[in-house]
Design an enzyme around this catalytic site. Structure first.
Site, PDB file in Angstrom:
ATOM      1  N   GLU A 165       0.805  -1.224   0.000  1.00 11.31           N
ATOM      2  CA  GLU A 165       0.000   0.000   0.000  1.00 11.31           C
ATOM      3  C   GLU A 165       0.840   1.278   0.000  1.00 11.31           C
ATOM      4  O   GLU A 165       0.731   2.105   0.916  1.00 11.31           O
ATOM      5  CB  GLU A 165      -0.936   0.028   1.212  1.00 11.31           C
ATOM      6  CG  GLU A 165      -1.931  -1.096   1.254  1.00 11.31           C
ATOM      7  CD  GLU A 165      -2.993  -0.907   2.343  1.00 11.31           C
ATOM      8  OE1 GLU A 165      -2.886   0.049   3.134  1.00 11.31           O
ATOM      9  OE2 GLU A 165      -3.938  -1.696   2.384  1.00 11.31           O
ATOM     10  N   GLU A 376      -5.379  -8.651   1.229  1.00 15.70           N
ATOM     11  CA  GLU A 376      -5.997  -8.356   2.529  1.00 15.70           C
ATOM     12  C   GLU A 376      -7.479  -8.113   2.328  1.00 15.70           C
ATOM     13  O   GLU A 376      -7.883  -7.425   1.389  1.00 15.70           O
ATOM     14  CB  GLU A 376      -5.426  -7.077   3.178  1.00 15.70           C
ATOM     15  CG  GLU A 376      -4.046  -7.201   3.740  1.00 15.70           C
ATOM     16  CD  GLU A 376      -3.555  -5.904   4.390  1.00 15.70           C
ATOM     17  OE1 GLU A 376      -4.383  -5.104   4.881  1.00 15.70           O
ATOM     18  OE2 GLU A 376      -2.331  -5.699   4.378  1.00 15.70           O
TER      19      GLU A 376
HETATM   20  C1  BGP Z   1      -4.124  -2.090   5.679  1.00 12.29           C
HETATM   21  C2  BGP Z   1      -2.726  -2.387   6.142  1.00 12.29           C
HETATM   22  C3  BGP Z   1      -2.616  -3.325   7.297  1.00 12.29           C
HETATM   23  C4  BGP Z   1      -3.752  -3.269   8.303  1.00 12.29           C
HETATM   24  C5  BGP Z   1      -5.101  -3.029   7.679  1.00 12.29           C
HETATM   25  C6  BGP Z   1      -6.164  -2.582   8.662  1.00 12.29           C
HETATM   26  O1  BGP Z   1      -4.183  -0.800   5.166  1.00 12.29           O
HETATM   27  O2  BGP Z   1      -1.955  -2.930   5.085  1.00 12.29           O
HETATM   28  O3  BGP Z   1      -1.346  -3.154   7.863  1.00 12.29           O
HETATM   29  O4  BGP Z   1      -3.466  -2.595   9.433  1.00 12.29           O
HETATM   30  O5  BGP Z   1      -5.081  -2.071   6.656  1.00 12.29           O
HETATM   31  O6  BGP Z   1      -5.996  -1.241   8.971  1.00 12.29           O
HETATM   32  P1  BGP Z   1      -6.073  -0.667  10.427  1.00 12.29           P
HETATM   33  O7  BGP Z   1      -5.182  -1.555  11.230  1.00 12.29           O
HETATM   34  O8  BGP Z   1      -5.588   0.719  10.349  1.00 12.29           O
HETATM   35  O9  BGP Z   1      -7.493  -0.759  10.824  1.00 12.29           O
END
Ligand code: BGP
Length: 481
Positions: A165, A376
């Site tokens: 990302e 993800e």
């Molecule tokens: C994505 C990232 C992850 C993870 C996820 C959830 O953007 O790659 O590292 O953290 O989002 O986001 P958050 O933890 O901010 O809720």
């Protein structure tokens, strides 16, 4: 339903080094920018750190055992740059190399294809102090680091991701200001950082190919699919601006090997510095196109016109403690807007399973049959366990099932999807949100004295049954759980 052999499809969970490893100062690891931020910054509003987290560094075997028992055939994790090169460049830390060798070998012994990301937000502090990716020197440092990893692990790792990302990292660090180095609404830095990450990624890809290794290498982007709200006055104009802002810089360079032609005129018209674009980078883009795209799919960008009022960004790292909805307003470009028919999570982010289908179809339309992994997808929420530590996370199951159904629909309609990773394998550090925002298929008990006990949640068993259904040829995997 799916043209490829179902056994080849990858199913797994995802993690990232800083979010799960802990062991922040063990075995020769150098300081990372998140170590410094979480220890020292008043902007670390929840006060949590990744110092111990779920201690994957020492308990990786237990986590990988659970993944294998859950029917997974892959595991996504990232390498901590400062564990391998404590000073960002130069001397290699054998302790770090040994750790990742152990993880990779254990993955392989359990039938889990390692999917390895080189950079997932955690820059070595030495490089952060030099300006991070806003400084071109960091591109060379990244390529040096990538080479060390390719040479150390490339015999066994066949799926590589350069950067996780890049756009969202640049956005949080330079627009929202909630990630280090905490700049707010700094458009010059935002575009420069995304651009330099794009060059770094392309150069690492070209280097990988030159080493003659036989795996695949790609980039992971956050789901930036733009949708324009009905009633918007200039839908085409907004779409172009939004795509230049959100995803085209990365997608065009990484998948087509060129900068979007509209980028420089757009930056100039808007008084944004474009001096970071160097002629020589054209060749790097051309030589470093990705083999696949990783898509982190959570939400869409639902936009409409915005011309009155200031430029502002909204982000919610306090969850139920805040009513803020995630979004942005950029004067004379667009603003994110509300769709009254969709729900939001308690951190103000839209829950919209259809964005999975739309994003995948949009990629196909714009970039053809590039293989895509959903690297993800998941649901962040507060959770309550029963006395035995079991969590009935029906909301997560419902939400992920919706996204996966949409993924299958896109595959039916010709999208070349090769795998799906649940975010996250187990509960872990959720960046500035701390530990209360949970995503795991497996609960980690962070309470004092609970020894970070792992307890699979209901979603873990549901995901296992979904994979089993899929392999058995079901048209609706997961629905019979
Ligand atoms: C994505 C990232 C992850 C993870 C996820 C959830 O953007 O790659 O590292 O953290 O989002 O986001 P958050 O933890 O901010 O809720």
């Amino acid at each position: 339903m799916v043209l490829m052999d179902r056994k080849q499809f990858l199913w797994g969970g995802a993690t990232a080094a800083y979010q799960c490893e802990g062991a922040w100062n063990e075995d020769g690891k150098g300081l990372g920018e998140w170590d410094v931020f979480s220890h020292e910054s008043p902007l670390n509003i929840n006060g949590a750190t990744g110092d111990v987290s779920c201690d994957f560094y020492h308990r990786y075997q237990e986590d990988l055992d659970l993944a294998a028992e859950g029917g997974h055939n892959t595991f996504r994790f990232s390498i901590s740059w400062s564990r391998i090169l404590p000073s960002g460049t130069g001397e290699i830390n054998q302790g770090g190399v040994d750790f990742y060798n152990r993880v990779i070998d254990y993955c392989l012994s359990k039938g889990l294809e390692p999917n390895v990301t080189l950079f997932h937000y955690d820059l070595p502090d030495v490089l952060a102090r030099k300006g991070g990716f806003a400084n071109r020197e960091v591109i060379d440092a990244f390529v040096e680091y990538a080479e060390v990893c390719f040479r150390a692990f490339g015999d066994r790792v066949k799926l590589w991701v350069t950067i996780n990302e890049p756009r969202y990292y640049a956005y949080c660090s330079n627009m929202v200001g909630n990630y280090p180095p905490n700049h707010e609404l700094d458009f010059d830095r935002y575009f420069k950082v995304v651009y330099n990450e794009a060059v770094a990624s392309s150069r690492a890809v070209a280097l990988y190919r030159s080493l003659g290794l036989d795996g695949k290498i790609g980039i992971v982007i956050d789901n930036c699919n733009v949708e324009i709200a009905p009633g918007t006055k200039d839908p085409q104009g907004i779409r172009l601006k939004a795509e230049l802002f959100y995803d085209r810089l990365m997608l065009d360079t990484q998948l087509r090997g060129e900068l979007p032609g509209a980028l420089i005129p757009f930056l100039r018209e808007n008084g944004i510095d474009d001096s970071f674009v160097l002629f020589e980078d054209a060749l790097s883009f051309e030589q470093g196109t990705s083999d696949f795209l990783g898509l982190n799919c959570y939400n869409r960008m639902y936009l409409t016109d915005y011309s009155e009022g200031p430029t502002e960004v909204f982000h919610n790292n306090k969850g139920a403690g805040s009513k803020k909805k995630e979004g942005i307003r950029i004067k004379d470009w667009f603003e994110t807007t509300d769709d009254p028919t969709t729900k939001r999570n308690l951190w103000g982010r839209e829950i919209y399973p259809r964005c999975m289908y739309n994003a995948l179809m949009g990629i196909k339309e714009r970039y053809g049959d590039i293989p895509v992994y959903i690297t993800e997808n998941g649901h962040g929420c507060y959770e309550q366990a029963d006395e035995s530590g079991y969590v009935e996370d029906d909301d997560r199951i419902e939400m992920m099932q919706g996204y996966i159904d949409n993924m299958f629909e896109a595959m039916k309609d010709g999208c070349n999807v090769r795998g799906y990773y649940a975010w996250s394998s187990m509960d872990l550090y959720s960046w500035v949100n701390g530990y209360e925002k949970r995503y795991g298929l497996v609960r980690v008990d962070f309470a004092e004295g609970a020894d970070l006990k792992r307890i699979p949640k209901k979603s873990y068993y549901w995901f296992k049954s979904l994979i089993r259904d899929y392999l058995a040829g079901s048209e609706h995997p997961g629905h019979n759980y």
